[in-house]
Design a protein around this motif. Sequence first.
Motif, PDB file in Angstrom:
ATOM      1  N   GLY A 140       0.818  -1.209   0.000  1.00 27.36           N
ATOM      2  CA  GLY A 140       0.000   0.000   0.000  1.00 27.36           C
ATOM      3  C   GLY A 140       0.847   1.252   0.000  1.00 27.36           C
ATOM      4  O   GLY A 140       2.046   1.234  -0.261  1.00 27.36           O
ATOM      5  N   ASP A 141       0.216   2.339   0.323  1.00 31.62           N
ATOM      6  CA  ASP A 141       0.899   3.629   0.322  1.00 31.62           C
ATOM      7  C   ASP A 141       1.672   3.883   1.605  1.00 31.62           C
ATOM      8  O   ASP A 141       2.310   4.918   1.748  1.00 31.62           O
ATOM      9  CB  ASP A 141      -0.122   4.758   0.120  1.00 31.62           C
ATOM     10  CG  ASP A 141      -0.766   4.694  -1.250  1.00 31.62           C
ATOM     11  OD1 ASP A 141      -0.114   4.175  -2.178  1.00 31.62           O
ATOM     12  OD2 ASP A 141      -1.921   5.150  -1.395  1.00 31.62           O
ATOM     13  N   ASP A 142       1.614   2.941   2.541  1.00 30.24           N
ATOM     14  CA  ASP A 142       2.261   3.159   3.838  1.00 30.24           C
ATOM     15  C   ASP A 142       3.777   3.054   3.771  1.00 30.24           C
ATOM     16  O   ASP A 142       4.479   3.689   4.541  1.00 30.24           O
ATOM     17  CB  ASP A 142       1.737   2.134   4.860  1.00 30.24           C
ATOM     18  CG  ASP A 142       0.246   2.276   5.069  1.00 30.24           C
ATOM     19  OD1 ASP A 142      -0.275   3.387   4.814  1.00 30.24           O
ATOM     20  OD2 ASP A 142      -0.390   1.289   5.463  1.00 30.24           O
ATOM     21  N   GLY A 143       4.299   2.222   2.859  1.00 27.10           N
ATOM     22  CA  GLY A 143       5.740   1.994   2.823  1.00 27.10           C
ATOM     23  C   GLY A 143       6.408   2.658   1.637  1.00 27.10           C
ATOM     24  O   GLY A 143       5.764   3.180   0.734  1.00 27.10           O
ATOM     25  N   ASN A 144       7.718   2.631   1.655  1.00 24.09           N
ATOM     26  CA  ASN A 144       8.507   3.138   0.550  1.00 24.09           C
ATOM     27  C   ASN A 144       8.614   2.026  -0.489  1.00 24.09           C
ATOM     28  O   ASN A 144       9.319   1.047  -0.297  1.00 24.09           O
ATOM     29  CB  ASN A 144       9.902   3.553   1.045  1.00 24.09           C
ATOM     30  CG  ASN A 144      10.749   4.098  -0.081  1.00 24.09           C
ATOM     31  OD1 ASN A 144      10.267   4.330  -1.183  1.00 24.09           O
ATOM     32  ND2 ASN A 144      12.019   4.291   0.207  1.00 24.09           N
ATOM     33  N   VAL A 145       7.896   2.186  -1.586  1.00 24.46           N
ATOM     34  CA  VAL A 145       7.800   1.125  -2.586  1.00 24.46           C
ATOM     35  C   VAL A 145       8.606   1.446  -3.850  1.00 24.46           C
ATOM     36  O   VAL A 145       8.454   0.762  -4.862  1.00 24.46           O
ATOM     37  CB  VAL A 145       6.320   0.856  -2.953  1.00 24.46           C
ATOM     38  CG1 VAL A 145       5.586   0.254  -1.775  1.00 24.46           C
ATOM     39  CG2 VAL A 145       5.650   2.112  -3.447  1.00 24.46           C
ATOM     40  N   GLU A 146       9.462   2.434  -3.787  1.00 23.19           N
ATOM     41  CA  GLU A 146      10.231   2.821  -4.972  1.00 23.19           C
ATOM     42  C   GLU A 146      11.127   1.697  -5.471  1.00 23.19           C
ATOM     43  O   GLU A 146      11.320   1.543  -6.676  1.00 23.19           O
ATOM     44  CB  GLU A 146      11.070   4.067  -4.684  1.00 23.19           C
ATOM     45  CG  GLU A 146      10.260   5.338  -4.685  1.00 23.19           C
ATOM     46  CD  GLU A 146       9.430   5.506  -5.954  1.00 23.19           C
ATOM     47  OE1 GLU A 146       9.990   5.402  -7.067  1.00 23.19           O
ATOM     48  OE2 GLU A 146       8.217   5.716  -5.837  1.00 23.19           O
ATOM     49  N   SER A 147      11.685   0.900  -4.574  1.00 24.87           N
ATOM     50  CA  SER A 147      12.554  -0.197  -5.023  1.00 24.87           C
ATOM     51  C   SER A 147      11.753  -1.225  -5.808  1.00 24.87           C
ATOM     52  O   SER A 147      12.249  -1.782  -6.786  1.00 24.87           O
ATOM     53  CB  SER A 147      13.262  -0.856  -3.841  1.00 24.87           C
ATOM     54  OG  SER A 147      12.315  -1.442  -2.977  1.00 24.87           O
ATOM     55  N   LEU A 148      10.510  -1.472  -5.397  1.00 24.77           N
ATOM     56  CA  LEU A 148       9.661  -2.415  -6.137  1.00 24.77           C
ATOM     57  C   LEU A 148       9.323  -1.857  -7.519  1.00 24.77           C
ATOM     58  O   LEU A 148       9.341  -2.576  -8.517  1.00 24.77           O
ATOM     59  CB  LEU A 148       8.390  -2.725  -5.355  1.00 24.77           C
ATOM     60  CG  LEU A 148       8.576  -3.406  -3.993  1.00 24.77           C
ATOM     61  CD1 LEU A 148       7.234  -3.601  -3.310  1.00 24.77           C
ATOM     62  CD2 LEU A 148       9.302  -4.727  -4.144  1.00 24.77           C
ATOM     63  N   ARG A 149       9.034  -0.567  -7.574  1.00 29.53           N
ATOM     64  CA  ARG A 149       8.748   0.056  -8.879  1.00 29.53           C
ATOM     65  C   ARG A 149       9.983   0.020  -9.779  1.00 29.53           C
ATOM     66  O   ARG A 149       9.875  -0.182 -10.988  1.00 29.53           O
ATOM     67  CB  ARG A 149       8.290   1.495  -8.692  1.00 29.53           C
ATOM     68  CG  ARG A 149       6.910   1.619  -8.106  1.00 29.53           C
ATOM     69  CD  ARG A 149       6.389   3.044  -8.222  1.00 29.53           C
ATOM     70  NE  ARG A 149       5.304   3.304  -7.310  1.00 29.53           N
ATOM     71  CZ  ARG A 149       4.073   2.857  -7.448  1.00 29.53           C
ATOM     72  NH1 ARG A 149       3.782   2.103  -8.468  1.00 29.53           N
ATOM     73  NH2 ARG A 149       3.146   3.147  -6.556  1.00 29.53           N
ATOM     74  N   SER A 150      11.154   0.214  -9.198  1.00 25.45           N
ATOM     75  CA  SER A 150      12.372   0.188 -10.022  1.00 25.45           C
ATOM     76  C   SER A 150      12.598  -1.206 -10.609  1.00 25.45           C
ATOM     77  O   SER A 150      13.086  -1.337 -11.736  1.00 25.45           O
ATOM     78  CB  SER A 150      13.584   0.655  -9.223  1.00 25.45           C
ATOM     79  OG  SER A 150      13.934  -0.295  -8.250  1.00 25.45           O
ATOM     80  N   PHE A 151      12.230  -2.252  -9.878  1.00 28.64           N
ATOM     81  CA  PHE A 151      12.383  -3.600 -10.415  1.00 28.64           C
ATOM     82  C   PHE A 151      11.344  -3.884 -11.502  1.00 28.64           C
ATOM     83  O   PHE A 151      11.591  -4.703 -12.390  1.00 28.64           O
ATOM     84  CB  PHE A 151      12.327  -4.650  -9.307  1.00 28.64           C
ATOM     85  CG  PHE A 151      13.679  -4.927  -8.723  1.00 28.64           C
ATOM     86  CD1 PHE A 151      14.505  -5.892  -9.278  1.00 28.64           C
ATOM     87  CD2 PHE A 151      14.137  -4.206  -7.634  1.00 28.64           C
ATOM     88  CE1 PHE A 151      15.766  -6.129  -8.756  1.00 28.64           C
ATOM     89  CE2 PHE A 151      15.394  -4.446  -7.106  1.00 28.64           C
ATOM     90  CZ  PHE A 151      16.211  -5.413  -7.664  1.00 28.64           C
ATOM     91  N   GLN A 152      10.212  -3.203 -11.466  1.00 30.19           N
ATOM     92  CA  GLN A 152       9.273  -3.321 -12.577  1.00 30.19           C
ATOM     93  C   GLN A 152       9.914  -2.771 -13.851  1.00 30.19           C
ATOM     94  O   GLN A 152       9.776  -3.356 -14.926  1.00 30.19           O
ATOM     95  CB  GLN A 152       7.967  -2.583 -12.270  1.00 30.19           C
ATOM     96  CG  GLN A 152       7.089  -3.309 -11.273  1.00 30.19           C
ATOM     97  CD  GLN A 152       5.797  -2.574 -11.004  1.00 30.19           C
ATOM     98  OE1 GLN A 152       5.779  -1.354 -10.859  1.00 30.19           O
ATOM     99  NE2 GLN A 152       4.705  -3.323 -10.921  1.00 30.19           N
TER     100      GLN A 152
END
Length: 191
Positions: A140-152
């Motif tokens: 969700g929006d609670d965490g820092n998800v930039e690393s997951l987006r970068s792997f996309q």
Amino acid sequence: MIVALIIACEVGFWVLLALALTVRYLLKWRRTSVVLLLCEPVLELVLFVVTAIDLKNGAEPGWEHGLAALYIGFTVGYGHYVIRWLDGHAAHRLGGGPRPAGPPKYGMARARHEGRLWTRTVVAAGVALALLQAALWYVGDDGNVESLRSFQWVALRAVGIHGLVALAYLIWPKKAPETEKRAEREPVETR
């Protein structure tokens, strides 16, 4: 912990594969080798479950979670291909079978081969993208998800780069050297 599990899954993949091929061709236990090969997907399932539990327990999404998704995607896309390739070589070396034919080297046959490999890359990236998107929704929006987006983006770049390579083989098919062409045309003398 996730990185260690990815390494353990990779080592486990090769150990299970080596055991399965050894059992199949040296001991002639075909059913046992099939059971060992069917254990391969269990490794990815364990990695998936442990990654999900790690995120559920509040771990900050990091590169290791993205790497786990890419690893699972690669295994889904290329696992069967690698197993079949190695099985052909084991049948030749250990089982006395014929030498496996390599991939075509020239012309449109090579372009088709590269296209099939690219399709496997698309499948691998699709699985990785789906897992990464599921992780994004899960966190969700609670965490820092930039690393997951970068792997996309890594998965999409892999599809694009491999697609360009496959397209290059289609547009500019590799031609056989003149010596090989001449050898194909000349009859072989037998005595």
